[in-house]
Design a protein around this motif. Structure first.
Motif, PDB file in Angstrom:
ATOM      1  N   GLY A  21     -37.837  82.920  51.722  1.00 13.10           N
ATOM      2  CA  GLY A  21     -37.880  84.485  51.678  1.00 13.10           C
ATOM      3  C   GLY A  21     -36.911  85.197  51.712  1.00 13.10           C
ATOM      4  O   GLY A  21     -36.563  86.002  52.410  1.00 13.10           O
ATOM      5  N   SER A  48     -44.026  79.201  55.405  1.00  7.19           N
ATOM      6  CA  SER A  48     -44.329  79.230  53.571  1.00  7.19           C
ATOM      7  C   SER A  48     -44.906  80.695  53.593  1.00  7.19           C
ATOM      8  O   SER A  48     -44.660  81.798  52.550  1.00  7.19           O
ATOM      9  CB  SER A  48     -44.624  78.553  52.884  1.00  7.19           C
ATOM     10  OG  SER A  48     -46.187  77.439  53.737  1.00  7.19           O
ATOM     11  N   LYS A  52     -43.131  85.116  52.600  1.00  8.58           N
ATOM     12  CA  LYS A  52     -43.564  85.885  51.286  1.00  8.58           C
ATOM     13  C   LYS A  52     -42.853  87.353  51.546  1.00  8.58           C
ATOM     14  O   LYS A  52     -42.995  88.380  51.016  1.00  8.58           O
ATOM     15  CB  LYS A  52     -45.058  85.670  51.004  1.00  8.58           C
ATOM     16  CG  LYS A  52     -45.688  84.450  50.553  1.00  8.58           C
ATOM     17  CD  LYS A  52     -46.644  84.346  49.935  1.00  8.58           C
ATOM     18  CE  LYS A  52     -47.452  82.970  49.216  1.00  8.58           C
ATOM     19  NZ  LYS A  52     -48.413  82.970  49.333  1.00  8.58           N
ATOM     20  N   HIS A  53     -43.004  87.470  53.236  1.00  9.51           N
ATOM     21  CA  HIS A  53     -42.638  89.019  53.146  1.00  9.51           C
ATOM     22  C   HIS A  53     -41.370  88.706  54.200  1.00  9.51           C
ATOM     23  O   HIS A  53     -40.517  90.485  54.703  1.00  9.51           O
ATOM     24  CB  HIS A  53     -43.574  89.649  54.251  1.00  9.51           C
ATOM     25  CG  HIS A  53     -45.364  89.380  53.390  1.00  9.51           C
ATOM     26  ND1 HIS A  53     -44.785  89.963  51.931  1.00  9.51           N
ATOM     27  CD2 HIS A  53     -46.825  88.510  53.111  1.00  9.51           C
ATOM     28  CE1 HIS A  53     -46.701  90.362  51.624  1.00  9.51           C
ATOM     29  NE2 HIS A  53     -46.553  89.191  52.241  1.00  9.51           N
TER      30      HIS A  53
END
Length: 307
Positions: A21, A48, A52-53
């Motif tokens: 990320g 994972s 995402k953020h």
């Protein structure tokens, strides 16, 4: 896992790491510090999702996975804590959140205590905002009912099947007997066994015992009182843990009175129950753990979950 980078340390050690990320720089990055014999891909189910953020650092301890160590490596808890320090400083992060599982929890504590080291105090040039201690201990295990129990190497020539059976036996304490015997989990168990062949060669047997020795040679007595209340702490620990006794939770709460235990319930940020084993990440849907981290990492100083 994907492509990795290497950090070359002055003593010749090479640490393999990935920053997942990497495009998400608005939130405080999170570092997963794994336990004995674990490799950076073992947290993938949760890391994972979190990536995402936010940025998530995963890495292999010296001598494990894609990391390299000298044959005469002085494998100690302090060495592992200083490895973590080197990685974070290498990435030039000014703030960071840490999650240490099992031996990784001791490594995280060792990092936090480096400024108070009795002979070689080392300042942290970054702020630790949040700490998750998962299945962690604060002193070496002295109770023979708990702890790692590595099986003896198989007799005769090593075959893939004999190694698989040894891995299966070594896995047992990481889970409660009901979970391990359940037909619903057999496919996942086989996947974990298969994963054990990635980055864990036969030479890892020496590392196992070195890590076990490191895990029995640290002393954090008196250091917890020096921790800053500005750092938020959360304890993740299952009642069915066969490696680290669940009673450690109450001791951590005495040492770190502002710490919280992962809440139980239906709300986001909670787990359905505390009846899970040492390898916490394999229990519940990964989204449950994503929410636990997401809610905790949004907590501000002074907030504490009602227990």
């Amino acid at each position: 896992m994907g492509d990795y980078s290497i950090l070359q340390l002055p003593d010749g050690t090479q640490l393999a790491y990935e920053v997942l990320g990497s495009d998400h720089r608005a939130l405080v990055p999170l570092v997963f510090v794994s336990g004995t014999t674990s490799c950076r891909g073992d947290t993938e189910k949760v890391s994972s999702l979190l990536a995402k953020h936010r940025q998530v650092l995963v890495y292999d301890h010296r001598g494990m996975g894609d990391s390299k160590a000298r044959k005469d490596d002085p494998f100690t808890m302090e060495t592992l804590a200083r490895d973590l320090l080197s990685l974070i400083q290498h990435l030039h992060w000014s703030e960071v959140a840490l999650c240490g599982h099992s031996m990784g929890g001791a490594i995280v504590q060792g990092l936090l205590f480096l400024p108070f080291h009795r002979t070689n105090p080392t300042p942290l040039r970054f702020r630790v905002t949040h700490v998750v201690l998962a299945g962690a201990r604060f002193t070496p295990n002295l109770d023979p009912r708990y702890g790692l129990k590595f099986p003896m190497p198989p007799k005769g020539p090593l075959t893939r099947e004999s190694i698989r059976e040894a891995v299966r036996l070594a896995m047992l304490p990481n889970y409660d007997p009901e979970w391990f015997a359940s037909g619903a989990n057999q496919e996942r168990i086989e996947q974990i066994i298969d994963r054990s062949f990635i980055g864990r060669s036969c030479s890892c047997l020496y590392l196992r015992w070195s890590q076990k020795r490191a895990g029995s040679q640290y002393d954090f007595t008196g250091f917890h009182s020096r921790l800053s209340p500005d750092t938020q702490f959360m304890i993740i620990h299952g009642e069915l843990d066969q490696i680290v006794p669940f009673s450690n939770v109450q001791t951590f709460l005495r040492f770190i009175p502002w710490a919280r235990v992962v809440p139980v319930g239906d709300a986001p940020g909670s787990v359905p129950t505390l009846r899970f084993g040492h390898d916490w990440i394999e229990y519940f849907n990964p989204q449950v753990w994503y929410d636990v981290f997401d809610v905790f990492l949004q907590a501000r100083c002074g907030e504490k979950t009602r227990l």
